[in-house]
Motif scaffolding. Sequence first.
Motif, PDB file in Angstrom:
ATOM      1  N   HIS A 123      13.617  13.999   2.757  1.00  0.00           N
ATOM      2  CA  HIS A 123      14.075  12.873   3.530  1.00  0.00           C
ATOM      3  C   HIS A 123      13.931  11.617   2.743  1.00  0.00           C
ATOM      4  O   HIS A 123      13.388  11.735   1.533  1.00  0.00           O
ATOM      5  CB  HIS A 123      13.198  12.756   4.863  1.00  0.00           C
ATOM      6  CG  HIS A 123      11.656  12.771   4.706  1.00  0.00           C
ATOM      7  ND1 HIS A 123      11.092  13.856   5.202  1.00  0.00           N
ATOM      8  CD2 HIS A 123      11.013  12.227   3.933  1.00  0.00           C
ATOM      9  CE1 HIS A 123       9.769  13.853   5.032  1.00  0.00           C
ATOM     10  NE2 HIS A 123       9.704  12.864   4.029  1.00  0.00           N
ATOM     11  N   ASP A 124      14.407  10.572   3.451  1.00  0.00           N
ATOM     12  CA  ASP A 124      13.939   9.070   2.532  1.00  0.00           C
ATOM     13  C   ASP A 124      12.542   8.856   2.583  1.00  0.00           C
ATOM     14  O   ASP A 124      11.916   8.964   3.631  1.00  0.00           O
ATOM     15  CB  ASP A 124      14.836   8.117   3.266  1.00  0.00           C
ATOM     16  CG  ASP A 124      16.162   8.326   3.252  1.00  0.00           C
ATOM     17  OD1 ASP A 124      16.880   9.155   3.832  1.00  0.00           O
ATOM     18  OD2 ASP A 124      16.846   7.467   2.457  1.00  0.00           O
ATOM     19  N   LYS A 125      12.156   8.869   1.218  1.00  0.00           N
ATOM     20  CA  LYS A 125      10.693   8.755   1.140  1.00  0.00           C
ATOM     21  C   LYS A 125      10.172   7.906  -0.140  1.00  0.00           C
ATOM     22  O   LYS A 125      11.210   7.579  -0.984  1.00  0.00           O
ATOM     23  CB  LYS A 125       9.864   9.881   1.164  1.00  0.00           C
ATOM     24  CG  LYS A 125      10.143  10.743  -0.045  1.00  0.00           C
ATOM     25  CD  LYS A 125       9.555  11.974  -0.057  1.00  0.00           C
ATOM     26  CE  LYS A 125       9.834  12.863  -1.121  1.00  0.00           C
ATOM     27  NZ  LYS A 125       8.486  13.242  -1.688  1.00  0.00           N
ATOM     28  N   LEU A 126       9.029   7.310  -0.025  1.00  0.00           N
ATOM     29  CA  LEU A 126       8.297   6.523  -1.007  1.00  0.00           C
ATOM     30  C   LEU A 126       7.324   7.276  -1.705  1.00  0.00           C
ATOM     31  O   LEU A 126       6.534   8.062  -0.940  1.00  0.00           O
ATOM     32  CB  LEU A 126       7.777   5.267  -0.635  1.00  0.00           C
ATOM     33  CG  LEU A 126       8.693   4.040  -0.232  1.00  0.00           C
ATOM     34  CD1 LEU A 126       8.012   2.961   0.543  1.00  0.00           C
ATOM     35  CD2 LEU A 126       9.856   3.619  -1.159  1.00  0.00           C
ATOM     36  N   PRO A 181       0.769  -1.232  -0.110  1.00  0.00           N
ATOM     37  CA  PRO A 181       0.075  -0.151  -0.066  1.00  0.00           C
ATOM     38  C   PRO A 181       0.774   1.152   0.140  1.00  0.00           C
ATOM     39  O   PRO A 181       0.431   2.543  -0.240  1.00  0.00           O
ATOM     40  CB  PRO A 181      -0.753  -0.135   1.317  1.00  0.00           C
ATOM     41  CG  PRO A 181      -0.643  -1.632   1.596  1.00  0.00           C
ATOM     42  CD  PRO A 181       0.442  -2.021   1.086  1.00  0.00           C
ATOM     43  N   TRP A 182       2.242   0.989   0.499  1.00  0.00           N
ATOM     44  CA  TRP A 182       3.164   2.136   0.543  1.00  0.00           C
ATOM     45  C   TRP A 182       3.736   2.437  -1.061  1.00  0.00           C
ATOM     46  O   TRP A 182       4.326   3.463  -1.103  1.00  0.00           O
ATOM     47  CB  TRP A 182       4.106   1.887   1.554  1.00  0.00           C
ATOM     48  CG  TRP A 182       4.656   0.816   1.277  1.00  0.00           C
ATOM     49  CD1 TRP A 182       5.705   0.279   0.350  1.00  0.00           C
ATOM     50  CD2 TRP A 182       4.236  -0.527   1.949  1.00  0.00           C
ATOM     51  NE1 TRP A 182       6.092  -1.132   0.482  1.00  0.00           N
ATOM     52  CE2 TRP A 182       5.200  -1.549   1.553  1.00  0.00           C
ATOM     53  CE3 TRP A 182       3.350  -0.825   2.893  1.00  0.00           C
ATOM     54  CZ2 TRP A 182       4.957  -2.987   2.055  1.00  0.00           C
ATOM     55  CZ3 TRP A 182       3.294  -2.112   3.519  1.00  0.00           C
ATOM     56  CH2 TRP A 182       4.106  -3.272   2.801  1.00  0.00           C
ATOM     57  N   ILE A 183       3.621   1.507  -2.089  1.00  0.00           N
ATOM     58  CA  ILE A 183       4.300   2.081  -3.153  1.00  0.00           C
ATOM     59  C   ILE A 183       3.673   0.885  -4.296  1.00  0.00           C
ATOM     60  O   ILE A 183       3.540  -0.171  -4.324  1.00  0.00           O
ATOM     61  CB  ILE A 183       5.855   1.682  -3.147  1.00  0.00           C
ATOM     62  CG1 ILE A 183       6.487   2.327  -4.236  1.00  0.00           C
ATOM     63  CG2 ILE A 183       6.131   0.236  -3.115  1.00  0.00           C
ATOM     64  CD1 ILE A 183       8.109   2.310  -4.459  1.00  0.00           C
ATOM     65  N   ASP A 184       3.414   1.643  -5.435  1.00  0.00           N
ATOM     66  CA  ASP A 184       2.984   0.980  -6.815  1.00  0.00           C
ATOM     67  C   ASP A 184       3.870   0.675  -7.736  1.00  0.00           C
ATOM     68  O   ASP A 184       4.655   1.523  -8.078  1.00  0.00           O
ATOM     69  CB  ASP A 184       1.717   1.645  -7.136  1.00  0.00           C
ATOM     70  CG  ASP A 184       1.109   1.118  -8.391  1.00  0.00           C
ATOM     71  OD1 ASP A 184       1.535   0.116  -8.852  1.00  0.00           O
ATOM     72  OD2 ASP A 184       0.486   1.885  -9.171  1.00  0.00           O
TER      73      ASP A 184
END
Length: 217
Positions: A150-153, A60-63
């Motif tokens: 920042h580090d992110k999706l 759900p955090w990345i497609d």
Amino acid sequence: MGDMKPSAWLSYRLRKATQESDSIVGAYGGHPRGIRSHQWPRCRVCGSPMCHMAQIDAGPWIDLHGFARMSVFICHATGGRCEDWDPWKGANKVLLQRVRDDNLYDGPPTVRVYRRVKLTVDPAIDEAAVMRDVRERGVPLKSALQGLKHDKLGGGAVWLHNDDTPQSPSGQGPMRMLLQMTTDVVTFDITRGGMAWVFIDPWDPSEDAGRLLWQGG
Ligand SMILES: [Zn+2]
């Protein structure tokens, strides 16, 4: 939540997982899972096996466009002479796999192995709302962008220098950002304060649709 499509404007900050209860979305560094030796990417410029940076699983955090996992590699064999910041030279690699395989296989020796850090995500940030606050509420753009550096999706790339968004070779438009990496969680060798981004070409259904680039700090 399982079949919810992540929105292009939602982003998820990546953090080092610290508790048993954290849901794991992937990892930085260490030995990558599910990469057989014949799949291990080699630098197209110098021929050396590349160093593993990150693995992120779809959720759900990345497609990931139907792929189950992406693995990110970079050439550190020549101290930058391979132009490993360039998304097209072949001195870095975004490996997309349809099946998630958590087994460990032997890999070639590489010049650098980063320490393995398991990653989890914070609740989503609505970046469209952040940008609305810039337009309508007088929030300075600089501070809004600082809050997304920042580090992110997902979401938008916060560039250090110029906008380097890769264009789809199909000519149909810009690629979509999947991952933004800094040197804060793991001190990746992309200069101190450097940042890297992974994009995917929405018009390329092949395993070669992912692109990595970075800018120096
Ligand atoms: Zn190389």
